[in-house]
Design a protein around this motif. Structure first.
Motif, PDB file in Angstrom:
ATOM      1  N   TRP A 147      59.761   1.668 101.162  1.00  0.00           N
ATOM      2  CA  TRP A 147      59.998   3.223 101.023  1.00  0.00           C
ATOM      3  C   TRP A 147      59.162   3.589  99.837  1.00  0.00           C
ATOM      4  CZ3 TRP A 147      62.196   5.971 104.733  1.00  0.00           C
ATOM      5  CH2 TRP A 147      62.954   5.304 105.658  1.00  0.00           C
ATOM      6  N   TYR A 148      58.614   4.856  99.742  1.00  0.00           N
ATOM      7  CA  TYR A 148      57.925   5.534  98.985  1.00  0.00           C
ATOM      8  C   TYR A 148      58.583   7.053  98.965  1.00  0.00           C
ATOM      9  CZ  TYR A 148      54.195   2.550  97.114  1.00  0.00           C
ATOM     10  OH  TYR A 148      53.336   1.685  96.266  1.00  0.00           O
ATOM     11  N   ARG A 149      58.367   7.476  97.914  1.00  0.00           N
ATOM     12  CA  ARG A 149      58.928   9.167  97.700  1.00  0.00           C
ATOM     13  C   ARG A 149      57.779   9.573  97.020  1.00  0.00           C
ATOM     14  NH1 ARG A 149      64.498   8.491  94.293  1.00  0.00           N
ATOM     15  NH2 ARG A 149      63.626   8.163  92.209  1.00  0.00           N
ATOM     16  N   GLN A 150      57.743  11.081  97.493  1.00  0.00           N
ATOM     17  CA  GLN A 150      57.062  11.988  96.622  1.00  0.00           C
ATOM     18  C   GLN A 150      57.678  13.211  96.290  1.00  0.00           C
ATOM     19  OE1 GLN A 150      53.065  12.728  97.801  1.00  0.00           O
ATOM     20  NE2 GLN A 150      52.339  13.403  95.881  1.00  0.00           N
ATOM     21  N   ALA A 151      58.281  13.383  94.863  1.00  0.00           N
ATOM     22  CA  ALA A 151      58.603  14.845  94.513  1.00  0.00           C
ATOM     23  C   ALA A 151      57.831  15.986  94.247  1.00  0.00           C
ATOM     24  CB  ALA A 151      59.535  14.531  93.342  1.00  0.00           C
ATOM     25  N   PRO A 152      58.283  17.069  94.573  1.00  0.00           N
ATOM     26  CA  PRO A 152      57.374  18.426  94.331  1.00  0.00           C
ATOM     27  C   PRO A 152      56.599  18.259  93.086  1.00  0.00           C
ATOM     28  CG  PRO A 152      59.380  19.036  94.911  1.00  0.00           C
ATOM     29  CD  PRO A 152      59.457  17.587  94.733  1.00  0.00           C
ATOM     30  N   GLY A 153      55.050  18.324  93.125  1.00  0.00           N
ATOM     31  CA  GLY A 153      54.225  18.396  91.803  1.00  0.00           C
ATOM     32  C   GLY A 153      54.380  17.091  91.350  1.00  0.00           C
ATOM     33  N   LYS A 154      54.725  15.931  91.670  1.00  0.00           N
ATOM     34  CA  LYS A 154      54.819  14.465  91.210  1.00  0.00           C
ATOM     35  C   LYS A 154      53.918  13.664  92.094  1.00  0.00           C
ATOM     36  CE  LYS A 154      58.941  14.925  88.568  1.00  0.00           C
ATOM     37  NZ  LYS A 154      59.999  14.092  88.164  1.00  0.00           N
ATOM     38  N   GLU A 155      53.344  12.509  91.512  1.00  0.00           N
ATOM     39  CA  GLU A 155      52.658  11.409  92.317  1.00  0.00           C
ATOM     40  C   GLU A 155      53.788  10.741  93.039  1.00  0.00           C
ATOM     41  OE1 GLU A 155      49.107  10.567  89.266  1.00  0.00           O
ATOM     42  OE2 GLU A 155      50.356   9.044  89.919  1.00  0.00           O
ATOM     43  N   ARG A 156      53.279  10.191  94.143  1.00  0.00           N
ATOM     44  CA  ARG A 156      54.296   9.162  94.984  1.00  0.00           C
ATOM     45  C   ARG A 156      54.461   7.942  94.162  1.00  0.00           C
ATOM     46  NH1 ARG A 156      49.917   7.154  99.292  1.00  0.00           N
ATOM     47  NH2 ARG A 156      48.729   5.716  97.733  1.00  0.00           N
ATOM     48  N   GLU A 157      55.999   7.823  94.597  1.00  0.00           N
ATOM     49  CA  GLU A 157      56.472   6.572  93.804  1.00  0.00           C
ATOM     50  C   GLU A 157      57.144   5.559  94.680  1.00  0.00           C
ATOM     51  OE1 GLU A 157      60.070   6.694  90.398  1.00  0.00           O
ATOM     52  OE2 GLU A 157      60.280   7.700  92.088  1.00  0.00           O
ATOM     53  N   PHE A 158      56.895   4.311  94.493  1.00  0.00           N
ATOM     54  CA  PHE A 158      57.448   3.172  94.928  1.00  0.00           C
ATOM     55  C   PHE A 158      58.926   3.318  94.697  1.00  0.00           C
ATOM     56  CE2 PHE A 158      58.669  -1.061  96.472  1.00  0.00           C
ATOM     57  CZ  PHE A 158      59.549  -1.408  95.384  1.00  0.00           C
ATOM     58  N   VAL A 159      59.488   3.077  95.775  1.00  0.00           N
ATOM     59  CA  VAL A 159      61.385   3.151  95.828  1.00  0.00           C
ATOM     60  C   VAL A 159      61.574   1.673  95.881  1.00  0.00           C
ATOM     61  CG1 VAL A 159      63.354   3.925  96.844  1.00  0.00           C
ATOM     62  CG2 VAL A 159      61.422   5.289  96.540  1.00  0.00           C
ATOM     63  N   ALA A 160      61.521   1.074  97.241  1.00  0.00           N
ATOM     64  CA  ALA A 160      62.135  -0.368  97.465  1.00  0.00           C
ATOM     65  C   ALA A 160      61.390  -0.913  98.481  1.00  0.00           C
ATOM     66  CB  ALA A 160      63.419  -0.173  97.942  1.00  0.00           C
ATOM     67  N   PHE A 161      61.405  -2.169  98.464  1.00  0.00           N
ATOM     68  CA  PHE A 161      60.657  -3.172  99.625  1.00  0.00           C
ATOM     69  C   PHE A 161      61.685  -4.056 100.106  1.00  0.00           C
ATOM     70  CE2 PHE A 161      60.001  -7.110  97.786  1.00  0.00           C
ATOM     71  CZ  PHE A 161      59.409  -6.953  96.533  1.00  0.00           C
ATOM     72  N   ILE A 162      61.375  -4.614 101.245  1.00  0.00           N
ATOM     73  CA  ILE A 162      62.339  -5.715 102.029  1.00  0.00           C
ATOM     74  C   ILE A 162      61.144  -6.569 102.544  1.00  0.00           C
ATOM     75  CG2 ILE A 162      62.974  -4.441 104.052  1.00  0.00           C
ATOM     76  CD1 ILE A 162      65.434  -6.262 103.762  1.00  0.00           C
ATOM     77  N   VAL A 163      61.093  -7.836 102.270  1.00  0.00           N
ATOM     78  CA  VAL A 163      60.334  -8.741 102.896  1.00  0.00           C
ATOM     79  C   VAL A 163      60.946  -9.329 104.286  1.00  0.00           C
ATOM     80  CG1 VAL A 163      59.087  -9.149 101.126  1.00  0.00           C
ATOM     81  CG2 VAL A 163      60.925 -10.788 101.345  1.00  0.00           C
ATOM     82  N   SER A 164      60.341 -10.173 105.107  1.00  0.00           N
ATOM     83  CA  SER A 164      60.814 -10.550 106.275  1.00  0.00           C
ATOM     84  C   SER A 164      61.708 -11.775 105.954  1.00  0.00           C
ATOM     85  CB  SER A 164      59.783 -11.064 107.090  1.00  0.00           C
ATOM     86  OG  SER A 164      58.898 -12.028 106.387  1.00  0.00           O
ATOM     87  N   GLY A 165      61.640 -12.288 104.744  1.00  0.00           N
ATOM     88  CA  GLY A 165      63.033 -13.378 104.546  1.00  0.00           C
ATOM     89  C   GLY A 165      64.015 -12.754 103.660  1.00  0.00           C
ATOM     90  N   GLY A 166      63.961 -11.480 103.613  1.00  0.00           N
ATOM     91  CA  GLY A 166      65.237 -10.666 103.181  1.00  0.00           C
ATOM     92  C   GLY A 166      64.963 -10.323 101.716  1.00  0.00           C
TER      93      GLY A 166
END
Length: 119
Positions: A33-52
């Motif tokens: 997941w990424y997110r982008q707040a108003p007026g800000k650059e997009r930001e990494f939030v979380a990841f999950i790999v296939s192994g968990g």
């Protein structure tokens, strides 16, 4: 390949939301997941790999949980104790290779879902 995020909405601070990302039936080596707040650059939030294995940006650790249902090919982001600074459009991303999503989004990028947290 289409990724479709859903589950956004408006909540008060301290509330919870669960975002979902459907992957059109395809599985990936890594999703996130990424997110982008108003007026800000997009930001990494979380990841999950296939192994968990999972990882999170520091600002959401302890509050957000990423998970996946490998049967349904759906990824989730459970967001608890939401804060006004979590307000953003949230996007899901995925890659067939085990790339580092903390550095850049994956090959596939879906339409976002808006999360608004009021104080």
């Amino acid at each position: 390949v289409q990724l479709q995020a859903s589950g956004g909405g408006s909540v008060q601070a301290g509330g919870s939301l669960r975002l979902s990302c459907a992957t059109s039936g395809r599985s990936f080596a890594i999703m996130g997941w990424y997110r982008q707040a108003p007026g800000k650059e997009r930001e990494f939030v979380a990841f999950i790999v296939s192994g968990g294995r999972t990882d999170y940006v520091n600002s959401v650790k302890g509050r957000f949980t990423i998970s996946s249902d490998n049967v349904k090919n759906v990824m989730y982001l459970q967001m608890n104790n939401l804060k006004p600074e979590d307000t953003a459009v949230y996007y899901c991303t995925a890659d067939p290779l085990a790339v580092d999503l903390r550095v850049a989004p994956g090959r596939y990028w879906g339409r976002g879902t808006l999360v608004t947290v009021s104080s």
